[in-house]
Write a protein that holds these residues in place. Structure first.
Motif: not given
Length: 116
Positions: A1-13, A20-22
């Motif tokens: 099964q194909v999955q794409l998982v994003e990460s690296g977001g957040g609050l920044v000034q 971001l990573s996928c």
């Protein structure tokens, strides 16, 4: 099964940076392009950046010169380096893979908030 998982977001000034990573798991045949889209509240999802199978890249005018898309085939990962962030970059960012058969695969998104 194909999955794409994003990460690296957040609050920044404003003026800050995020990467971001996928991470892609599973097998996808006939990849044409890999890209990042974003959707702000009350707005349509829009293409931010894409990289096609030959390596060429494409960027929305609003992010040219500030964002860079790249991929690591060995790690099955697509990145979006975002510099000089602005409040108008605030959105949920989605990873996308499109095949030559125009099948689309999406991640669940990662929130990016640019605020002082």
């Amino acid at each position: 099964q194909v999955q794409l998982v994003e990460s690296g977001g957040g609050l920044v000034q404003p003026g800050g940076s995020l990467r971001l990573s996928c991470a892609v798991s599973g097998t996808i045949f006939g990849i044409n392009a890999m890209g990042w889209y974003r959707q702000a509240p009350g707005k349509q999802r829009e293409l931010v950046a894409s990289i096609i199978s030959g390596g060429s890249t494409n960027y929305a005018d609003s992010v040219k010169g500030r964002f860079t898309i790249s991929r690591d085939n060995a790690k099955n990962t697509v990145y979006l380096q975002m510099n000089s962030l602005k409040p108008e970059d605030t959105a949920v960012y989605y990873c996308n893979i499109r095949t030559w058969a125009t099948n689309d695969y999406w991640g669940r998104g990662t929130q990016v908030t640019v605020s002082s």
